[in-house]
Design a protein around this motif. Structure first.
Motif, PDB file in Angstrom:
ATOM      1  N   THR A  13       0.596  -1.757  -0.119  1.00 48.84           N
ATOM      2  CA  THR A  13       0.105   0.399   0.087  1.00 48.84           C
ATOM      3  C   THR A  13       0.874   0.790   0.037  1.00 48.84           C
ATOM      4  N   ALA A  14       0.573   1.951  -0.954  1.00 52.95           N
ATOM      5  CA  ALA A  14       1.365   3.045  -0.880  1.00 52.95           C
ATOM      6  C   ALA A  14       0.646   4.404  -1.253  1.00 52.95           C
ATOM      7  N   ALA A  15       1.175   5.629  -1.547  1.00 54.15           N
ATOM      8  CA  ALA A  15       0.533   7.537  -1.806  1.00 54.15           C
ATOM      9  C   ALA A  15       1.006   6.927  -2.689  1.00 54.15           C
ATOM     10  N   ARG A  16       2.352   6.746  -3.243  1.00 55.64           N
ATOM     11  CA  ARG A  16       2.887   7.047  -4.648  1.00 55.64           C
ATOM     12  C   ARG A  16       4.050   6.214  -4.519  1.00 55.64           C
ATOM     13  N   LEU A  17       4.497   6.361  -6.164  1.00 61.27           N
ATOM     14  CA  LEU A  17       5.194   5.334  -6.574  1.00 61.27           C
ATOM     15  C   LEU A  17       6.269   6.374  -7.024  1.00 61.27           C
ATOM     16  N   ASP A  18       7.432   5.512  -6.309  1.00 63.37           N
ATOM     17  CA  ASP A  18       8.760   5.893  -7.403  1.00 63.37           C
ATOM     18  C   ASP A  18       9.685   5.978  -8.596  1.00 63.37           C
ATOM     19  N   ALA A  19       8.577   5.627  -9.437  1.00 66.42           N
ATOM     20  CA  ALA A  19       8.636   6.048 -10.886  1.00 66.42           C
ATOM     21  C   ALA A  19       7.923   5.382 -12.101  1.00 66.42           C
ATOM     22  N   VAL A  20       7.871   6.096 -12.946  1.00 70.16           N
ATOM     23  CA  VAL A  20       6.804   5.138 -14.067  1.00 70.16           C
ATOM     24  C   VAL A  20       7.619   5.717 -15.248  1.00 70.16           C
ATOM     25  N   HIS A  21       7.323   4.175 -15.935  1.00 75.44           N
ATOM     26  CA  HIS A  21       7.888   4.815 -17.255  1.00 75.44           C
ATOM     27  C   HIS A  21       7.237   4.156 -18.544  1.00 75.44           C
ATOM     28  N   ILE A  22       7.086   5.254 -19.571  1.00 75.66           N
ATOM     29  CA  ILE A  22       5.275   4.826 -20.593  1.00 75.66           C
ATOM     30  C   ILE A  22       6.240   4.110 -21.566  1.00 75.66           C
ATOM     31  N   VAL A  23       5.814   4.051 -22.354  1.00 76.89           N
ATOM     32  CA  VAL A  23       6.477   3.387 -23.786  1.00 76.89           C
ATOM     33  C   VAL A  23       5.066   3.918 -24.061  1.00 76.89           C
TER      34      VAL A  23
ATOM     35  N   PRO B 118       1.853   3.982 -27.581  1.00 79.10           N
ATOM     36  CA  PRO B 118       2.467   2.564 -28.957  1.00 79.10           C
ATOM     37  C   PRO B 118       2.987   3.473 -30.250  1.00 79.10           C
ATOM     38  N   ASP B 119       3.729   5.035 -30.323  1.00 83.68           N
ATOM     39  CA  ASP B 119       3.931   5.140 -30.972  1.00 83.68           C
ATOM     40  C   ASP B 119       5.448   5.385 -30.765  1.00 83.68           C
ATOM     41  N   GLY B 120       5.777   4.927 -29.588  1.00 84.80           N
ATOM     42  CA  GLY B 120       7.049   4.922 -29.412  1.00 84.80           C
ATOM     43  C   GLY B 120       7.729   5.948 -28.886  1.00 84.80           C
ATOM     44  N   VAL B 121       7.056   6.777 -28.318  1.00 89.78           N
ATOM     45  CA  VAL B 121       7.450   8.161 -28.088  1.00 89.78           C
ATOM     46  C   VAL B 121       7.467   7.706 -26.307  1.00 89.78           C
ATOM     47  N   VAL B 122       8.880   7.637 -25.513  1.00 88.40           N
ATOM     48  CA  VAL B 122       8.825   7.666 -24.050  1.00 88.40           C
ATOM     49  C   VAL B 122       9.021   8.603 -23.342  1.00 88.40           C
ATOM     50  N   GLU B 123       8.212   8.581 -22.201  1.00 87.15           N
ATOM     51  CA  GLU B 123       7.732   9.404 -21.090  1.00 87.15           C
ATOM     52  C   GLU B 123       8.616   8.909 -19.470  1.00 87.15           C
ATOM     53  N   THR B 124       8.810   9.301 -18.805  1.00 84.71           N
ATOM     54  CA  THR B 124       9.300   8.847 -17.742  1.00 84.71           C
ATOM     55  C   THR B 124       8.971   9.914 -16.575  1.00 84.71           C
ATOM     56  N   ARG B 125       8.890   9.595 -16.032  1.00 89.15           N
ATOM     57  CA  ARG B 125       8.140  10.416 -14.416  1.00 89.15           C
ATOM     58  C   ARG B 125       8.805   9.634 -12.957  1.00 89.15           C
ATOM     59  N   PHE B 126       9.209  10.576 -11.909  1.00 93.22           N
ATOM     60  CA  PHE B 126       9.602  10.249 -10.835  1.00 93.22           C
ATOM     61  C   PHE B 126       8.473  10.853  -9.531  1.00 93.22           C
TER      62      PHE B 126
ATOM     63  N   LEU C 184      -2.604   8.789 -16.095  1.00 95.71           N
ATOM     64  CA  LEU C 184      -1.181   9.093 -16.823  1.00 95.71           C
ATOM     65  C   LEU C 184      -1.780  10.415 -17.571  1.00 95.71           C
ATOM     66  N   GLN C 185      -1.509  11.597 -18.707  1.00 97.56           N
ATOM     67  CA  GLN C 185      -2.192  12.235 -19.279  1.00 97.56           C
ATOM     68  C   GLN C 185      -0.524  12.572 -20.558  1.00 97.56           C
ATOM     69  N   ARG C 186      -0.296  12.052 -21.429  1.00 96.32           N
ATOM     70  CA  ARG C 186       0.752  12.300 -22.256  1.00 96.32           C
ATOM     71  C   ARG C 186       0.946  13.497 -22.421  1.00 96.32           C
ATOM     72  N   GLY C 187       2.248  14.206 -22.216  1.00 94.50           N
ATOM     73  CA  GLY C 187       2.694  15.460 -22.241  1.00 94.50           C
ATOM     74  C   GLY C 187       2.467  16.408 -20.853  1.00 94.50           C
ATOM     75  N   ARG C 188       1.728  15.600 -19.677  1.00 95.81           N
ATOM     76  CA  ARG C 188       2.220  16.242 -19.073  1.00 95.81           C
ATOM     77  C   ARG C 188       2.792  16.077 -17.331  1.00 95.81           C
ATOM     78  N   GLU C 189       3.394  16.475 -17.053  1.00 95.53           N
ATOM     79  CA  GLU C 189       4.478  16.131 -15.778  1.00 95.53           C
ATOM     80  C   GLU C 189       2.925  15.604 -14.467  1.00 95.53           C
TER      81      GLU C 189
END
Length: 694
Positions: free
Chosen positions: A657-667, A669-677, A689-694
């Protein structure tokens, strides 16, 4: 983060996170992994200097070949070629057989040799000196390329590099041989792509964290509905899964009444029997829609004409409007998958059918209207029983793996120009057999592996990169006291992937036809001698009773049969895929199945485990569809899980059970990569998770 540059403040903040991670690499499980992930994110954001500092600290702290190789990649991206080569040589001092470091050095030396040759032409007075330098660099490049070939003989990019070196040395025969090998391994690109060698690789996913041995127990209930199968879909937008009942016309809507769940019926398609269903956001709104495949029987008035069975396809919109007829098919539908085939952020459909062509592609215009775009070359494809799709060869285009009615596997790779090529033999699937398919990064190494069910059990076909598969593991079901009859083969009729104990590692749920009569093997069960030979036909009677087994992933990545430990009293079922979902929204996964008497049963998870799930919703800039099929890598408390995103609500186990995640790495479908901490969760455990928004 995307591929473009971010603001200076964001880069500075990310750099501070990266350096903090490096200073705490021994404080908690998975911190080394997170530090490399942060360095890769910095590099993608354009902060090359900060990325190099982070990787330099990691290389000195961990002092392994991979860390030094990653540092060299970052230095080269920064424009510091000499520093990059020093790092790769440092990697080879620690591991003289490191194929990636040899490849990168050979590539750099080839570039240096070409530059020296150009200098010789531009400066005739110094031509001898530059020619000598070019020759020395080519000798070194050849030696490094040969060492890379020894370490990675199946990599097309390595053979292509060896061909380039041989060509530069004037050895046309060796160049031709190497380029032929590259095209054999990679018929589409000929080894032109070297993604696996020229980017920062993440370390192995940490296997520590949750033990996977948390107790999980279930309480069964019987619902007043009958069917032949189930499909989960959020039909009323309340972020909980409802059940589409196959074999009838209804769906069971899960509603809350006081402290209990009440199921009410909703008719989906009037006057039609639902044969298959597919849940995904097909139109322009954010709600989950259901594509319904309904049987129809048309009889010609003449006695000599046979009865022809067809399928009508209806789209049930998530906004509650009437079902819309969107198409028809001449035969029965065995399986359908929602996939973004053309990377336009609208979900298309791949359909496995009983008759030729056994695989059909329907393109979506973004509003739930479909066009049949099946390639003409597929007209000869026989009947199919299953299909699955994702980017399996790393070129950002979506590929397909399908299982024929006879069990033969096919790998259909998509080119950049949207044409398809059959690479079954090159992929290593020529002699493999399957009845059901699933995609999962089992190892995990960043490449989706193929999990197949066949007449022998469950096989894991590991993806070695570039869409090439090797058999890595096989699991058989032991005979137990309740197994009906003597079973010589642990046949698998269906596979479902779900983290049933929410420990952060996806588990397998398999259905096994009970009794030898469920599996019919004509002639001898011997693989054909050639790729084009017809395999022995294998048919599953979908109405026989089956046994269900649950395979939990242990910390070492091996699947162990844990059915008895889960206290699941599911001994006989209809041979239809089970459905795992959190129907009562209490933070753990429940199980819905169909009993041999066709009654729907729900096994409620009592919630005795300390592990909990997270519900994730992904939306791209163009709408909710563009999150479907994305790769999501979630890091939480030392547990790292790599999953393929499906229809909402999409549920992920995080091991605690956690209130936050250490990291989320998204690939995406078109290959664009986003990483959030340090990603926050909402109060009810929802990850948005919204594409292009931190």
């Amino acid at each position: 983060m995307g591929r473009g540059r971010r603001s200076a403040s964001w880069v500075a903040l990310l750099a501070s996170f990266a350096l903090a991670a490096c200073n705490k690499t021994t404080e908690k499980p998975g911190s080394h992994y997170l530090a490399v992930l942060r360095a890769r994110a910095l590099l993608e954001a354009g902060a090359t200097k900060s990325a190099c500092k982070t990787l330099e600290t990691l290389a000195h702290d961990h002092d392994d070949a991979t860390a030094w190789t990653n540092l060299g990649v970052a230095e080269e991206r920064r424009g510091k070629q000499e520093a990059a080569e020093r790092a790769w040589n440092a990697a080879l001092r620690r591991d003289p057989n490191h194929a990636r470091a040899h490849f990168l050095l050979a590539r750099a030396q080839l570039a240096g040799a070409r530059a020296a040759r150009d200098a010789a032409r531009a400066r005739p007075q110094d031509a001898d000196r530059w020619d000598q330098r070019s020759g020395a660099l080519l000798d070194s490049a050849q030696a490094a390329a040969q060492r890379a070939l020894i370490g990675a003989p199946a990599e097309a990019a390595v053979h292509a590099l060896a061909a380039a070196v041989a060509s530069a040395r004037g050895d046309s025969a060796a160049a031709t041989r190497a380029q032929t090998a590259a095209r054999r391994l990679d018929p589409i690109g000929g080894g032109a792509r070297a993604d696996a060698f020229t980017r920062i690789l993440l370390p192995a996913v940490p296997r520590d964290g949750a033990s996977g041995q948390q107790p999980v127990h279930f309480d069964p209930t019987t619902l007043a509905a009958r069917g032949t199968g189930l499909v989960a879909a959020d039909l009323n937008g309340d972020a909980r899964c409802d059940l589409v009942v196959l074999g009838g016309r209804i769906a069971l809507i899960a509603d809350t009444l006081a402290a209990s769940i009440v199921w009410r019926e909703r008719e989906l398609v009037p006057g039609a029997e639902i044969h298959q269903a597919l849940a995904a956001p097909f139109d322009a709104d954010a709600r989950t829609d259901v594509l319904v495949f309904a049987r129809e029987v048309a009889t010609d008035v003449t006695a000599s004409s046979p009865v022809q069975a067809g399928t009508r396809v209806w789209l049930v919109h998530g906004d509650g409007s009437d079902a819309e007829l969107v198409g028809a098919l001449p035969g029965a539908v065995r399986r359908a998958r929602a996939l973004d085939l053309d990377r336009d952020a609208d979900l298309d459909v791949a359909i496995a059918t009983a008759g030729a062509p056994g695989l059909r592609l329907w393109r979506n215009d973004g509003h739930g209207r479909f066009e049949d775009v099946t390639p003409a070359a597929w007209a000869s494809l026989g009947g199919m029983v299953d299909v699955a799709g994702a980017d399996l060869d790393g070129d950002t285009t979506l590929d397909l793996v399908c299982a024929e009615s006879g069990g033969r596997l096919r790998f259909l790779a998509q080119r950049a120009d949207a044409t398809w090529i059959d690479l079954s033999t090159v992929a290593g699937l020529g002699l493999q057999r399957a009845r059901s398919l699933a995609l999962l990064d089992v190892e995990p190494d960043g490449a989706l592996d193929l999990v197949v069910g066949n007449e022998d059990g469950v096989w894991v076909l590991a993806n070695r990169g570039g869409g090439r598969f090797v058999r890595a593991a096989a699991y058989r079901v032991p005979e137990t006291s309740w197994w009906p009859g003597q079973v010589e083969r642990a046949a698998v009729g269906a596979i479902a992937i779900a983290d049933c104990d929410a420990d952060g590692r996806p588990d397998l749920t398999t259905l096994h036809p009970g009794g030898g009569a469920a599996v019919v093997v004509a002639a001898a069960a011997v693989p054909p001698a050639t790729e084009d030979a017809a395999p022995a036909p294998i048919t599953f009677d979908t109405d026989v009773v089956s046994g269900l087994r649950v395979w939990r992933a242990d910390p070492s990545g091996v699947f162990l049969d844990a059915t008895e430990r889960l206290a699941l009293d599911v001994r006989t079922l209809r041979a239809t895929p089970p459905v795992w979902s959190d129907f009562d929204l209490d933070g753990d996964l429940d199980l819905a199945v169909v009993a041999p008497d066709s009654l729907v049963h729900v096994h409620w998870n009592r919630g005795e485990s300390a592990n909990r799930i997270v519900r994730a919703t992904l939306a791209g800039a163009s709408g909710p569809q563009s999150g479907f099929g994305a790769r999501l890598l979630v890091c939480a408390g030392g547990v790292v899980q790599d999953v393929l995103v499906g229809a909402p609500p999409f549920e992920i186990g995080i091991g605690r059970t956690a209130a936050r995640l250490d990291a989320v790495h998204i690939v995406w479908p078109d290959g664009v990569v986003e990483t959030r901490f340090d990603v926050p969760l909402s109060a009810n455990g929802i990850l948005q998770l919204q594409r292009g928004r931190e």
